[in-house]
Write a protein that holds these residues in place. Structure first.
Motif, mmCIF file in Angstrom:
data_model
loop_
_atom_site.group_PDB
_atom_site.id
_atom_site.type_symbol
_atom_site.label_atom_id
_atom_site.label_comp_id
_atom_site.label_asym_id
_atom_site.label_seq_id
_atom_site.Cartn_x
_atom_site.Cartn_y
_atom_site.Cartn_z
ATOM 1 N N MET A 189 -4.972 2.342 -1.892
ATOM 2 C CA MET A 189 -5.468 1.272 -1.021
ATOM 3 C C MET A 189 -5.654 -0.050 -1.766
ATOM 4 S SD MET A 189 -8.012 3.437 1.417
ATOM 5 C CE MET A 189 -7.809 5.217 1.341
ATOM 6 N N PHE A 193 -3.307 -4.984 -0.052
ATOM 7 C CA PHE A 193 -3.390 -5.498 1.314
ATOM 8 C C PHE A 193 -3.420 -7.031 1.336
ATOM 9 C CE2 PHE A 193 -7.388 -3.881 -0.339
ATOM 10 C CZ PHE A 193 -8.185 -5.025 -0.388
ATOM 11 N N GLN A 197 -12.819 -0.708 0.594
ATOM 12 C CA GLN A 197 -11.736 -1.694 0.583
ATOM 13 C C GLN A 197 -11.698 -2.533 1.862
ATOM 14 O OE1 GLN A 197 -11.152 -2.210 -2.391
ATOM 15 N NE2 GLN A 197 -8.987 -1.737 -2.680
ATOM 16 N N ILE A 227 0.845 -1.200 0.000
ATOM 17 C CA ILE A 227 0.000 0.000 0.000
ATOM 18 C C ILE A 227 0.876 1.244 0.000
ATOM 19 C CG2 ILE A 227 -1.785 1.268 1.257
ATOM 20 C CD1 ILE A 227 -2.612 -1.460 2.488
ATOM 21 N N LEU A 274 -4.323 -2.611 5.987
ATOM 22 C CA LEU A 274 -5.199 -1.686 5.264
ATOM 23 C C LEU A 274 -5.730 -0.596 6.183
ATOM 24 C CD1 LEU A 274 -6.825 -0.773 2.811
ATOM 25 C CD2 LEU A 274 -8.578 -2.437 3.444
#
Length: 530
Positions: A258, A261, A98, A66, A286
């Motif tokens: 984002m 993850f 997300q 990320i 995340l």
């Protein structure tokens, strides 16, 4: 598509637990290597990657993909140029969306702790054909993400020292000089990350953990310093900027930040007790990165010298740091950002190599033999690391041709990852509608991560969000992807690239099917043996 049968499982490579613990991998006190290896054998795979990563190393894998500092610095100017101060609200919106996807992935990481996460999950939830396309789209998307991440050095290094501008004088990544220089810096970075990926995985993990720690400290420090230099109140975020269509465009920035993850799940075969560790680190990586990114955007808007002079939309956060905190402090913090860019590129490349390795050992890719080979000494698959590095560097050559390639590359990788994610949450939802997912337990019978009764609504919302964002990102807006005009192929680059990827995949599968060397339609991987 074939997997190694459980009866063919060979012995584990030498345990590296002592060295890993000495390096600070935060491995659990209980030795779970034997249990983890047996669990992997239940899926039909041998333990070839060295299982030496602990909880923090798993968290670092997701967080560094990320990479808040890399991605926010890279795309802040783009987002602000379209959405103005109101583009702040796209960040919490994307984070919520997300987190829904991450919650679904956490359930699957507890049940299927295998490298090649998206490919493996999609295959086991649907069938070999659908799962193969999910993996194919994902691995190509990851290669493009590696290239896009490497380009981020351009928004950092020339601001630290003008000597890093090796081509021309204009440092903007959307200028001809800046685009060419970004490609040059990016290729140099890819050489470095490829070398690290060829070393022992404990070296890769050490670099990753040190870099993530530096990035977290740097991000918190930047947020704190900018808030102390704020001239405005948060109410500025509800004024100015374009309408809803402009906000949809500006959301590309948050959407780009984002992703990745799932890397904690990607490293499951190298993580101790992955069924417990990976679900937690998927969500925590995340949540931490998303919260820091949102605060960083807000702090920059409150501390920027001006919201109307145009510099926020061209120079972005580098302008805010150097103008508000002074050249000395600003450049020192930008050096920390450069470290974050380096570690992010390394982590993304590592994740892509694990996906290539996972598909290759199922004989699901061209040249599967070399791609599936793991060095017994390093515990790393060397051929995938080289392939990812070379392909990403080749993509960077587009930047020499046109500065519009910067945004085309960035958007394409996001679309492909979002689509691959939907190819997991979609089959997962269909499975839920037929019957609840079976509860996951560890070898002792203790329950693992599960959404329980919230699974169906969370899964449905995750799929709807993913599909809607995929359409938003891929929409061929001329003002976004071909602002200078005359380059129709950049306007349609994402869709053309995706179609080309699907076509190449279809042709290869068709050729292999005629030779009888891939799994038939509808074939699925077995569930783990008890």
């Amino acid at each position: 598509m074939t997997a190694t049968a459980p009866s063919e499982v060979r012995s584990d490579p030498p345990d590296h637990g002592t060295a890993a613990d000495a390096a600070g991998t935060d491995a659990p006190g209980t030795d779970t290597a034997g249990t983890d290896t047996a669990g992997l054998a239940g899926f039909g795979y041998r333990q070839e990657l060295h299982r030496s990563l602990g909880r923090y190393a798993s968290f670092a894998a997701g967080f560094s993909f990320i990479s808040v500092l890399t991605t926010v610095f890279q795309f802040f100017a783009f987002g602000y140029s379209f959405g103005g101060p109101r583009f702040f609200w796209t960040w919490p919106a994307v984070l919520i969306g997300q987190l829904l996807v991450a919650a679904c992935f956490a359930e699957l990481a507890a049940r299927y702790p295998i490298s090649g996460a998206v490919y493996q999950w999609s295959t086991r939830l649907s069938n070999a054909v659908f799962g193969w396309y999910a993996g194919w789209i994902m691995v190509i998307g990851q290669v493009v993400v590696v290239a896009a991440a490497a380009l981020a050095l351009q928004v950092v290094l020339p601001a630290v020292w003008s000597g890093f501008q090796l081509i021309g004088t204009d440092t903007s990544p959307v200028s001809s000089d800046g685009a060419a220089n970004a490609a040059l810096l990016g290729i140099a970075l890819l050489v470095l990350t490829t070398v690290v990926n060829l070393l022992d995985n404990t070296v890769m993990s050490l670099v990753n953990r040190v870099g993530v720690t530096a990035e977290i400290i740097g991000a918190v420090l930047i947020v704190t310093l900018l808030f102390t230099h704020a001239d405005r109140t948060p109410s500025v975020t509800v004024h100015g900027g374009g309408g809803s269509s402009a906000l949809l465009v500006s959301s590309i920035a948050a959407a780009y930040v984002m992703i990745g993850f799932d890397s904690a799940g990607e490293m499951s075969e190298e993580t101790r007790d992955p069924q417990r560790v990976a679900p937690r680190t998927i969500l925590s990586a995340l949540a931490a990165a998303g919260a820091l990114a949102t605060l960083l955007v807000l702090a920059a808007l409150l501390a920027a010298p001006s919201l109307t002079d145009g510099r926020l939309g061209t120079e972005g956060l580098s302008y805010v740091l150097t103008s508000r905190l002074g050249d000395g402090v600003g450049r020192a913090l930008l050096c920390d950002v450069a470290v974050a860019v380096t570690v992010a590129t390394l982590a993304i490349q590592t994740s892509a190599t694990r996906m290539l390795f996972s598909m290759a050992r199922d004989r699901a890719l061209p040249f599967s033999g070399p791609l599936a080979r793991v060095s017994p000494r390093t515990g790393q698959p060397p051929a995938p690391a080289l392939v990812v590095g070379v392909l990403a560097a080749a993509l960077l050559l587009l930047n020499f041709g046109s500065p519009d390639a910067f945004l085309a590359i960035g958007t394409t990788c996001i679309v492909m990852l979002y689509l691959a994610y939907a190819m997991v949450t979609g089959p997962q939802l269909l499975r839920r509608l037929r019957s609840p997912l079976p509860p996951a337990t560890d070898p002792s019978g203790n329950p693992l991560f599960s959404l329980g009764r919230w699974g169906l609504p969370v899964n449905a919302l995750a799929l709807l969000y993913g599909l809607a964002m995929t359409v938003n990102l891929a929409w061929p807006r001329a003002t976004v992807y071909d602002p200078s005009g005359g380059h129709w192929y950049f306007q349609w680059f994402t869709l053309l690239f995706l179609l080309a990827v699907l076509l190449v995949g279809f042709l290869w599968r068709t050729l292999r099917a005629h030779r009888g060397r891939i799994a038939p339609e509808g074939a699925a991987f077995p569930e783990p043996t008890p």
